[in-house]
Design a protein around this motif. Sequence first.
Motif, PDB file in Angstrom:
ATOM      1  N   THR A 168       0.822  -1.216   0.000  1.00  0.00           N
ATOM      2  CA  THR A 168       0.000   0.000   0.000  1.00  0.00           C
ATOM      3  C   THR A 168       0.852   1.260   0.000  1.00  0.00           C
ATOM      4  O   THR A 168       0.436   2.276  -0.561  1.00  0.00           O
ATOM      5  CB  THR A 168      -0.932   0.019   1.228  1.00  0.00           C
ATOM      6  OG1 THR A 168      -0.149  -0.111   2.416  1.00  0.00           O
ATOM      7  CG2 THR A 168      -1.946  -1.092   1.153  1.00  0.00           C
ATOM      8  N   ASN A 169       2.035   1.218   0.598  1.00  0.00           N
ATOM      9  CA  ASN A 169       2.891   2.407   0.587  1.00  0.00           C
ATOM     10  C   ASN A 169       3.341   2.754  -0.829  1.00  0.00           C
ATOM     11  O   ASN A 169       3.436   3.923  -1.187  1.00  0.00           O
ATOM     12  CB  ASN A 169       4.120   2.191   1.483  1.00  0.00           C
ATOM     13  CG  ASN A 169       3.759   2.181   2.943  1.00  0.00           C
ATOM     14  OD1 ASN A 169       2.743   2.751   3.332  1.00  0.00           O
ATOM     15  ND2 ASN A 169       4.559   1.522   3.749  1.00  0.00           N
ATOM     16  N   THR A 170       3.604   1.746  -1.647  1.00  0.00           N
ATOM     17  CA  THR A 170       3.992   1.988  -3.033  1.00  0.00           C
ATOM     18  C   THR A 170       2.831   2.576  -3.817  1.00  0.00           C
ATOM     19  O   THR A 170       3.002   3.516  -4.590  1.00  0.00           O
ATOM     20  CB  THR A 170       4.466   0.683  -3.689  1.00  0.00           C
ATOM     21  OG1 THR A 170       5.518   0.120  -2.894  1.00  0.00           O
ATOM     22  CG2 THR A 170       4.944   0.916  -5.102  1.00  0.00           C
TER      23      THR A 170
END
Length: 158
Positions: free
Chosen positions: A52-54
Motif C-alpha cells: 500500500t505504501n507503493t
Amino acid sequence: MPVSSPSPLRLQSPFIHRPINATPSSSRSLSARNLRSPSTSSYPRIKSEVDTNTVIAISVGVASVALGIGIPVFYETQIDNAAKRENTQPCFPCNGTGAQKCRLCVGSGNVTVELGGGEKEVSTCINCDGVGSLTCTTCQGSGVQPRYLDRREFKDDD
C-alpha cells in the motif's frame, strides 16, 4: 554410508516464483525450434508484490504532477477570460469620480494653523496645492476599480 550425488545448484530470490536450476547451457539441446519459441515452463515467473505504501507514493506523485500542471493552466484561463470581460465596477475609494478629498486640508484647499494668543494663520495646502482634491491612487483617476492583478506592477529582476 552411501555417498549421494550432489544436487544441482539452486538459486533463490524473493522476486522469483520458483527457484532457477543452474545447469550448464552446453547440456541443453539448442535446436532452431527452441530458439524461435521457447517453452514458457523454462522461464521463471517474477513476483511483483506492491504494498500500500507503493500505491500511495505513486498516487501522490501522479496527483502532484496533475496539480502542478492544472493549477497554472486554470489561472491562465481565468486571466484570459477576465481580460475579455469589460470592467465597469466603480472605484471604491473615490466612488468613481477619479479624485479623493485631500486629507491634510479636508478638501478646503487651505490649512488653518493656530499660533497662540488667539492668532490664526491660513495658508494654501501644500499637499494638494490648494485644489482640495488629489488623483485617486487606486484607479489613477479613471474612476474604474482595477482588477486585482492590474493594481500591481510586476518587474522582471533578471
